[in-house]
Design an enzyme around this catalytic site. Structure first.
Site, PDB file in Angstrom:
ATOM      1  N   LYS A  51     -15.448 -23.932  34.096  1.00  0.00           N
ATOM      2  CA  LYS A  51     -15.472 -23.606  32.607  1.00  0.00           C
ATOM      3  C   LYS A  51     -16.341 -22.496  32.417  1.00  0.00           C
ATOM      4  O   LYS A  51     -17.750 -22.450  32.459  1.00  0.00           O
ATOM      5  CB  LYS A  51     -16.186 -25.062  32.044  1.00  0.00           C
ATOM      6  CG  LYS A  51     -16.150 -25.197  30.592  1.00  0.00           C
ATOM      7  CD  LYS A  51     -16.541 -24.373  29.637  1.00  0.00           C
ATOM      8  CE  LYS A  51     -17.969 -24.377  29.653  1.00  0.00           C
ATOM      9  NZ  LYS A  51     -18.651 -23.076  28.490  1.00  0.00           N
ATOM     10  N   GLU A  79     -38.498 -17.634  29.642  1.00  0.00           N
ATOM     11  CA  GLU A  79     -37.553 -16.634  30.060  1.00  0.00           C
ATOM     12  C   GLU A  79     -36.857 -16.047  28.827  1.00  0.00           C
ATOM     13  O   GLU A  79     -36.311 -16.496  27.970  1.00  0.00           O
ATOM     14  CB  GLU A  79     -36.271 -17.322  30.828  1.00  0.00           C
ATOM     15  CG  GLU A  79     -35.368 -16.523  31.296  1.00  0.00           C
ATOM     16  CD  GLU A  79     -34.331 -17.397  32.242  1.00  0.00           C
ATOM     17  OE1 GLU A  79     -33.910 -18.341  31.950  1.00  0.00           O
ATOM     18  OE2 GLU A  79     -33.868 -16.705  33.418  1.00  0.00           O
ATOM     19  N   GLY A  93     -29.709 -27.257  32.097  1.00  0.00           N
ATOM     20  CA  GLY A  93     -29.420 -27.868  33.330  1.00  0.00           C
ATOM     21  C   GLY A  93     -30.215 -29.284  33.404  1.00  0.00           C
ATOM     22  O   GLY A  93     -29.480 -30.352  34.090  1.00  0.00           O
ATOM     23  N   CYS A 125     -31.084 -14.199  35.806  1.00  0.00           N
ATOM     24  CA  CYS A 125     -31.746 -15.279  36.127  1.00  0.00           C
ATOM     25  C   CYS A 125     -33.246 -14.889  37.227  1.00  0.00           C
ATOM     26  O   CYS A 125     -34.220 -15.198  36.927  1.00  0.00           O
ATOM     27  CB  CYS A 125     -31.097 -16.300  36.384  1.00  0.00           C
ATOM     28  SG  CYS A 125     -29.786 -15.872  37.842  1.00  0.00           S
ATOM     29  N   GLY A 142     -27.167 -21.720  34.870  1.00  0.00           N
ATOM     30  CA  GLY A 142     -27.456 -21.717  33.325  1.00  0.00           C
ATOM     31  C   GLY A 142     -28.875 -21.771  32.849  1.00  0.00           C
ATOM     32  O   GLY A 142     -29.625 -21.738  34.019  1.00  0.00           O
ATOM     33  N   SER A 143     -28.991 -22.186  31.950  1.00  0.00           N
ATOM     34  CA  SER A 143     -30.669 -22.187  31.496  1.00  0.00           C
ATOM     35  C   SER A 143     -31.100 -23.767  31.982  1.00  0.00           C
ATOM     36  O   SER A 143     -30.400 -24.537  32.204  1.00  0.00           O
ATOM     37  CB  SER A 143     -30.801 -22.262  29.936  1.00  0.00           C
ATOM     38  OG  SER A 143     -29.822 -23.267  29.284  1.00  0.00           O
ATOM     39  N   THR A 144     -32.352 -23.511  32.246  1.00  0.00           N
ATOM     40  CA  THR A 144     -33.102 -24.737  32.681  1.00  0.00           C
ATOM     41  C   THR A 144     -32.806 -25.886  31.561  1.00  0.00           C
ATOM     42  O   THR A 144     -32.829 -27.141  32.038  1.00  0.00           O
ATOM     43  CB  THR A 144     -34.538 -24.640  32.763  1.00  0.00           C
ATOM     44  OG1 THR A 144     -34.654 -23.547  34.027  1.00  0.00           O
ATOM     45  CG2 THR A 144     -35.316 -25.686  33.047  1.00  0.00           C
ATOM     46  N   GLU A 145     -32.798 -25.314  30.194  1.00  0.00           N
ATOM     47  CA  GLU A 145     -32.820 -26.320  29.234  1.00  0.00           C
ATOM     48  C   GLU A 145     -31.404 -27.092  29.488  1.00  0.00           C
ATOM     49  O   GLU A 145     -31.374 -28.373  29.428  1.00  0.00           O
ATOM     50  CB  GLU A 145     -32.775 -25.614  27.935  1.00  0.00           C
ATOM     51  CG  GLU A 145     -32.952 -26.262  26.650  1.00  0.00           C
ATOM     52  CD  GLU A 145     -32.793 -25.619  25.590  1.00  0.00           C
ATOM     53  OE1 GLU A 145     -32.586 -24.334  25.816  1.00  0.00           O
ATOM     54  OE2 GLU A 145     -32.463 -25.861  24.374  1.00  0.00           O
ATOM     55  N   GLU A 187     -28.496 -23.941  39.453  1.00  0.00           N
ATOM     56  CA  GLU A 187     -28.974 -22.725  39.460  1.00  0.00           C
ATOM     57  C   GLU A 187     -29.609 -22.262  38.212  1.00  0.00           C
ATOM     58  O   GLU A 187     -28.803 -22.044  37.124  1.00  0.00           O
ATOM     59  CB  GLU A 187     -28.131 -21.833  40.366  1.00  0.00           C
ATOM     60  CG  GLU A 187     -28.927 -20.508  40.807  1.00  0.00           C
ATOM     61  CD  GLU A 187     -28.951 -19.436  40.031  1.00  0.00           C
ATOM     62  OE1 GLU A 187     -29.759 -19.207  39.194  1.00  0.00           O
ATOM     63  OE2 GLU A 187     -27.977 -18.382  40.127  1.00  0.00           O
TER      64      GLU A 187
HETATM   65  P1  ADP Z   1     -27.281 -19.007  28.754  1.00  0.00           P
HETATM   66  O1  ADP Z   1     -28.696 -19.417  28.419  1.00  0.00           O
HETATM   67  O2  ADP Z   1     -27.218 -18.240  30.114  1.00  0.00           O
HETATM   68  O3  ADP Z   1     -26.405 -19.155  27.803  1.00  0.00           O
HETATM   69  P2  ADP Z   1     -26.489 -21.762  28.964  1.00  0.00           P
HETATM   70  O4  ADP Z   1     -27.139 -22.842  29.755  1.00  0.00           O
HETATM   71  O5  ADP Z   1     -26.776 -22.046  27.622  1.00  0.00           O
HETATM   72  O6  ADP Z   1     -26.895 -20.479  29.628  1.00  0.00           O
HETATM   73  O7  ADP Z   1     -24.946 -21.847  29.309  1.00  0.00           O
HETATM   74  C1  ADP Z   1     -24.382 -21.944  30.668  1.00  0.00           C
HETATM   75  C2  ADP Z   1     -23.209 -22.500  30.813  1.00  0.00           C
HETATM   76  O8  ADP Z   1     -23.338 -23.841  30.256  1.00  0.00           O
HETATM   77  C3  ADP Z   1     -22.129 -22.048  29.722  1.00  0.00           C
HETATM   78  O9  ADP Z   1     -20.946 -22.211  30.269  1.00  0.00           O
HETATM   79  C4  ADP Z   1     -22.421 -23.141  28.656  1.00  0.00           C
HETATM   80  O10 ADP Z   1     -21.169 -23.442  27.876  1.00  0.00           O
HETATM   81  C5  ADP Z   1     -22.475 -24.328  29.518  1.00  0.00           C
HETATM   82  N1  ADP Z   1     -23.285 -25.474  28.621  1.00  0.00           N
HETATM   83  C6  ADP Z   1     -23.865 -25.517  27.541  1.00  0.00           C
HETATM   84  N2  ADP Z   1     -24.357 -26.497  27.161  1.00  0.00           N
HETATM   85  C7  ADP Z   1     -23.631 -27.435  27.978  1.00  0.00           C
HETATM   86  C8  ADP Z   1     -23.569 -28.953  28.036  1.00  0.00           C
HETATM   87  N3  ADP Z   1     -24.476 -29.617  27.241  1.00  0.00           N
HETATM   88  N4  ADP Z   1     -22.860 -29.493  29.055  1.00  0.00           N
HETATM   89  C9  ADP Z   1     -22.209 -28.763  29.914  1.00  0.00           C
HETATM   90  N5  ADP Z   1     -22.405 -27.499  30.004  1.00  0.00           N
HETATM   91  C10 ADP Z   1     -23.010 -26.668  28.789  1.00  0.00           C
END
Ligand code: ADP
Length: 484
Positions: A177, A385, A235, A286, A230-233, A252
């Protein structure tokens, strides 16, 4: 451009989303819509998972001669290499990063990655274990099954490769995804895999939004593991949502990495390295060295040289091969970066370069290379960040102060150390809580060297042989009685 991939890639075929939903993917350097992409929702993600499960249950992939699996991964690397110009252009259009970065850095590393893990595919082996009694005991390293891969928008193809290549090498099937901002190269990856001979269902690609498609993948009982960057939030959400089905999760996540410049460093290299550390990839990295800690005796000199260098970094059309500072990925991210610049000013940091929104040919999401000096560790620009070309320079007094300030963060992804004292370099490397430490260099990566976080930068490692075994296989212990 009519051949831009724009649908879901499931079981080696293009398909529309069941609800017929689509979303626009935009070129952030021009504001133009590149194409409308099919938007996967839960039902579509589930279809992809079923296709991966079927591929995993069948013999075509799981029992494929491992030499043949290695050969397929190698062929995929060749196909990526042969299509590198097109893929790099697609990446740059979708993400806004300079073509120089996509073509000269990202694509070669993606190719290397697939070759490295191709080499692993026929070397996944267990052990024989000396046990008490008349028994023969051995272990098998088996794939997990279906791995859900969720990637962000900053290195769309590279980060997909970091996970897809080892997952496939270990015999898993994958549902990928990609981030909604940058889905195009991932779709091409799926298509190229089919072209070189991967069986249907082994690699599926489902673009869509995080809270719908991403969440559906994390929750789907047909998925055995989630490999997330992706983001810690987010994650944290992924980890919570994976709990119901007890998926194996690797994360990560974000960073606020320190680049520590000691007074005995070769200053010119430190200035150059710290500059690449934060401005490469527009700072949407990151591991970006977003906190630059500088020892007081060279502080003023460093700030002056660093700010001078930042002022010379001009934004440009990402497709121009000379451009080194591209467009911020989206309008939303641009607002976020500008918000942090305002926060830095409001908190009393000294703005010494950049700090402005700008355009190229009158359009696009661009920000000038921005430098704040006299930043204090508790300030938001030193703690949160930003994911943009914004450097925070913080003075320090001595080694202990440097280590304390370097570790004064919830994150622990990477760090840089600049000094000519080799003993000090290694002592500080041991003290800094981060998954990667670069000494007198920054942003070095190799398929063979593990990368991942300490603390709230996550857990699990990408790249490297052992990381892949740990992350994408499970161990079965087999006992055989020898006396009957
Ligand atoms: P960034 O801050 O780099 O955009 P995100 O953490 O928002 O990073 O996004 C990283 C990935 O996680 C993207 O593919 C995003 O669509 C996906 N993502 C965002 N929210 C969720 C969620 N609730 N569950 C699973 N994947 C998600």
């Amino acid at each position: 451009m009519s051949d831009i991939p724009d649908r879901l890639w499931i079981a080696n075929a293009w398909s529309d989303a069941e609800a017929g939903a689509t979303f626009a993917t935009t070129n952030p350097a021009t504001g133009e819509v590149i194409t409308q992409v099919a938007e996967a929702r839960a039902v579509d993600v589930h279809r992809a998972v079923e296709s991966a499960r079927e591929a995993f249950s069948g013999k075509a992939w799981r029992q494929m001669n491992p030499h043949r699996r290695a050969e397929l991964l190698w062929k995929l690397a060749d196909a990526l290499e042969a299509n590198a110009d097109e893929l790099a252009a697609l990446e740059t259009a979708d993400n806004g990063k300079p073509y120089f970065e996509s073509r000269k850095v990202d694509l070669p590393s993606v190719v290397e990655n697939f070759r490295y893990f191709a080499g692993m595919a026929d070397k996944v082996q267990g052990e024989t274990i000396p046990v008490a009694g008349p028994f023969f005991n051995y272990t098998r390293r088996e794939p997990l099954g279906v791995v859900g891969v969720i990637t962000p928008w900053n290195f769309p193809l590279s980060l997909a490769a970091w996970k897809v290549a080892p997952a496939l090498a270990c015999g898993n099937c994958v549902v990928l995804k990609p981030a909604e901002q940058t889905p195009l190269t991932a779709l091409r990856l799926g298509e190229l895999a089919a072209e070189v001979g991967f069986p249907p269902g082994v690699l599926n690609v489902v673009p869509g939004f995080g809270p719908t498609a991403g969440s559906a993948l994390v929750r789907d009982p047909g998925v055995d593991a989630i490999a997330f960057t992706g983001s810690t939030e987010v994650g944290r959400v992924v980890m919570r949502e994976a709990a119901d089905t007890l998926k194996k999760v690797s994360l990560e996540l974000g960073g606020k990495s320190p680049n520590v410049v000691f007074a005995d460093a070769e200053l010119k290299s430190a200035v150059r390295g710290a500059s690449t550390g934060i401005f490469y990839g527009k700072g949407e990295v990151c591991a970006a060295g977003s906190r630059i800690l500088v020892e007081r005796p060279v502080y003023d000199d460093f700030v002056e040289q660093f700010a001078g260098r930042a002022r010379q970094m001009t934004v440009g059309d990402p497709m121009d091969e000379k451009t080194r500072l591209g467009a911020i990925v989206s309008e939303e991210q641009l607002e976020r970066v500008l918000g942090y610049i305002e926060a830095g000013k409001a908190e009393g940091a000294r703005l010494v370069a950049g700090g402005e929104r700008t355009t190229v040919n009158g359009r696009g999401n661009f920000v000038t290379a921005t430098v704040f000096a006299d930043v204090e560790p508790p300030m938001r620009i030193a703690q949160e960040e930003i994911f943009g070309p914004v450097a925070a320079i913080i003075p320090f007094d001595d080694v202990d102060d440097a280590v304390a300030k370097a570790n004064q963060t919830i994150y622990g992804l990477a760090a840089g150390i600049w000094t000519r004292d080799v003993g000090k370099a290694h002592r500080v490397a041991a003290e800094i809580q981060a998954g990667t430490v670069w000494i007198n260099t920054y942003n070095q990566y190799d398929s063979a060297s593990p990368f991942g976080g300490y603390k709230q930068s996550g857990f699990g490692r990408d790249l490297g042989w052992e990381s892949a075994l740990e992350k994408y296989t499970q161990v079965k212990s087999v006992w055989v009685a020898l006396d009957r």
